[in-house]
Design an enzyme around this catalytic site. Structure first.
Site, short mmCIF file in Angstrom:
data_model
loop_
_atom_site.label_atom_id
_atom_site.label_comp_id
_atom_site.label_asym_id
_atom_site.label_seq_id
_atom_site.Cartn_x
_atom_site.Cartn_y
_atom_site.Cartn_z
N GLU A 139 -18.89 8.16 8.52
CA GLU A 139 -20.12 7.43 8.82
C GLU A 139 -20.78 6.90 7.55
O GLU A 139 -21.36 5.81 7.56
CB GLU A 139 -21.09 8.33 9.59
CG GLU A 139 -20.66 8.71 11.00
CD GLU A 139 -19.59 9.78 11.04
OE1 GLU A 139 -18.96 9.94 12.08
OE2 GLU A 139 -19.37 10.45 10.00
N PRO B 69 1.72 2.06 -5.93
CA PRO B 69 1.53 3.50 -5.71
C PRO B 69 0.05 3.87 -5.79
O PRO B 69 -0.72 3.28 -6.54
CB PRO B 69 2.30 4.14 -6.87
CG PRO B 69 3.27 3.09 -7.32
CD PRO B 69 2.56 1.79 -7.10
N ARG B 70 -0.33 4.88 -5.00
CA ARG B 70 -1.73 5.29 -4.93
C ARG B 70 -2.21 5.92 -6.24
O ARG B 70 -3.32 5.67 -6.68
CB ARG B 70 -1.91 6.29 -3.77
CG ARG B 70 -3.30 6.87 -3.62
CD ARG B 70 -4.28 5.82 -3.17
NE ARG B 70 -5.59 6.37 -2.89
CZ ARG B 70 -6.63 5.64 -2.49
NH1 ARG B 70 -6.49 4.33 -2.34
NH2 ARG B 70 -7.79 6.19 -2.26
N MET C 36 -5.28 -1.20 -12.27
CA MET C 36 -6.27 -0.58 -11.40
C MET C 36 -7.19 -1.63 -10.77
O MET C 36 -7.53 -2.64 -11.40
CB MET C 36 -7.12 0.42 -12.18
CG MET C 36 -6.32 1.58 -12.78
SD MET C 36 -5.62 2.66 -11.51
CE MET C 36 -7.12 3.44 -10.92
N GLY C 37 -7.58 -1.40 -9.53
CA GLY C 37 -8.61 -2.21 -8.87
C GLY C 37 -8.16 -3.56 -8.36
O GLY C 37 -9.00 -4.41 -8.02
N GLU C 38 -6.84 -3.78 -8.27
CA GLU C 38 -6.35 -5.10 -7.85
C GLU C 38 -5.77 -5.12 -6.44
O GLU C 38 -5.54 -6.19 -5.88
CB GLU C 38 -5.27 -5.59 -8.82
CG GLU C 38 -5.77 -6.11 -10.13
CD GLU C 38 -4.74 -6.98 -10.82
OE1 GLU C 38 -5.01 -8.18 -10.95
OE2 GLU C 38 -3.68 -6.47 -11.19
N ASN D 81 -7.33 2.29 4.43
CA ASN D 81 -8.07 1.31 5.24
C ASN D 81 -7.25 0.05 5.52
O ASN D 81 -7.00 -0.75 4.62
CB ASN D 81 -9.35 0.93 4.50
CG ASN D 81 -10.29 0.11 5.37
OD1 ASN D 81 -9.94 -0.30 6.48
ND2 ASN D 81 -11.48 -0.14 4.87
N PRO D 82 -6.85 -0.18 6.79
CA PRO D 82 -6.04 -1.36 7.12
C PRO D 82 -6.82 -2.66 7.09
O PRO D 82 -6.23 -3.75 7.05
CB PRO D 82 -5.56 -1.06 8.54
CG PRO D 82 -6.63 -0.19 9.11
CD PRO D 82 -7.12 0.66 7.97
N LEU D 83 -8.15 -2.57 7.09
CA LEU D 83 -8.95 -3.80 7.11
C LEU D 83 -8.84 -4.59 5.82
O LEU D 83 -9.06 -5.79 5.80
CB LEU D 83 -10.42 -3.46 7.39
CG LEU D 83 -10.72 -2.82 8.74
CD1 LEU D 83 -12.21 -2.61 8.92
CD2 LEU D 83 -10.15 -3.65 9.89
#
Length: 423
Positions: A62, A271-272, A311-313, A337-339
């Site tokens: 939430e 990779p994460r 990072m961040g791309e 997140n798939p969005l």
């Protein structure tokens, strides 16, 4: 009715007190915010002529859902102090991490006991309380109505199973829901369910879903420039985003099989966790792929795979792909997140573990904008179909647009109602 309700829940607390005390001692999360939850809110100082908007987000999901809403709320009501309440320790922690620049106070929501709620109202002095999703607290709602404080639900939803449970006590919940100034639900189905358990249809509306109220982070020109960087024009591109340990092997093996059908297919592999990059690079070498690194400005002119080691791309890289595989879904971590991909009309494929975003996946899979598979064989089959069946792909891509268009506008709808209540 509320006296009996409070007596009953206090009676249950006494009966189960040995178990509650044990949980309190053994599990730190049960102690989080305890003193606030039972009514110690005296540390909140009511500044003269400063009004309070209280937004409640029970836990992490939430909190994430209301992030953009809170930022826009602050812009629209700069003279109000924004107070965010949570219930869980993790929700409280994430809220402070993400929203410290927007929210003025982070506190815990009170237990639904008469003394806790009365202390909350007396010390916080909210001018309006906004509940994210469907949190129905009988005594809290009654106390706010007695004090003429507007209470509303935004982004509300009720599952079919919850609807059945609530309906058994419709005589009770009809009175409780009568305490709300407005009830804004995500879908028509959610609206019909809450009306069926006693909500006033005159104050119950569909607002859409806050989680879908996002915008593309790149313009068409930005996307075109990014494609030029990757030299991906005219080439089909698969992106594997936020992959976890064990998933890189799966996607690389599937990609190799896909290349047998389409030798021109390219892969962006992200990779994460950065600490795994050398491990993933070794997988690429062992499997004999021609690859380059994003940090070295590698492109698809000479490479089959571009390894994202920056990072961040990732969010913007989805824009230049045709299909997205989201990691964390074969590693049992609950997916990502798939969005972020679907906003660019990119169909999404995930493994079976998507519990972190199960409500979003429900919307996307119902319209075939996303696909959840159980095995690597199914992963190959659906990816192959998306890359080889043009009509199937077009339907999936158009479904992404459909899902966003039918669920967008939620923030604006909620703000309109809040403005009316605060006038």
């Amino acid at each position: 009715m509320y006296f009996i309700y409070n007596f009953f829940i206090l009676f249950l607390v006494v009966i189960f007190s040995p178990f509650l005390l044990l949980a309190f001692v053994v599990k730190p999360k049960f102690r989080a915010g305890f003193w606030q939850k039972i009514g110690f809110y005296h540390f909140i100082k009511k500044e003269k002529d400063i009004k309070h908007i209280v937004v409640h987000a029970v836990s992490v999901g939430e909190v994430i859902a209301v992030e953009k809403f809170l930022k826009i709320l602050k812009k629209n009501f700069p003279n109000y102090k924004i107070i965010l309440t949570t219930v869980t320790k993790t929700g409280h922690f994430v809220a402070k991490q993400k929203l410290s620049s927007v929210v003025d106070e982070f506190i815990y929501f009170p237990f639904d006991f008469f003394f806790s709620v009365r202390s909350f109202v007396r010390n916080i002095k909210p001018d309006i309380v906004v509940i994210a999703e469907t949190e129905i607290w009988p005594y809290f709602s009654n106390e706010l109505k007695k004090n003429k404080i507007p209470l509303l639900i935004i982004n509300g939803r009720i599952s079919p199973n919850s609807h059945k449970g609530y309906k058994k006590f419709k005589w009770f919940f009809a009175k409780v829901l009568g305490n709300y100034a407005n009830i804004l639900m995500q879908t028509n189905a959610d609206m019909n369910r809450i009306v069926d358990i006693g909500a006033n249809p005159n104050i119950t509306k569909v607002m859409g879903n806050l989680k879908f109220d996002i915008e593309k982070s790149l313009s068409e020109t930005d996307v075109k420039n990014l494609k030029n960087e990757f030299k991906s024009h005219g080439k089909p591109v698969l992106i594997a985003g936020s992959t976890h340990k064990g998933e890189d092997e799966i996607i690389l093996d599937v990609y190799k099989k896909l290349c047998e059908k389409n030798s021109n297919l390219k892969l962006i592999l992200a990779p994460r966790h950065p600490e795994r990059l050398s491990e993933v690079e070794n997988l690429l070498r062992v499997r004999g792929f021609l690859y380059g690194k994003r940090s070295e400005k590698s492109d698809f002119a000479e490479n089959q795979v571009v390894l994202v080691d920056t990072m961040g791309e990732l969010a913007k890289l989805y824009s230049i792909s045709d299909v997205a595989f989201l990691g964390g879904s074969f590693s049992k971590t609950g997916g990502h997140n798939p969005l972020e991909a679907a906003i660019f009309d990119i169909p999404v494929v995930s493994g079976p573990s998507v519990f972190n975003f199960k409500d979003i996946y429900k919307f996307l899979t119902n319209d075939q904008a996303a696909f959840v598979v159980q095995t690597d064989i199914e992963l190959f089959e659906i990816l192959n179909k998306l890359f080889t069946n043009k009509s199937f792909y077009q339907i999936a891509s158009q479904s992404c647009q459909k899902v966003f268009s039918s669920n967008s506008g939620a923030i604006e709808n909620a703000l309109d109602v809040i403005k009316d209540l605060l006038e």
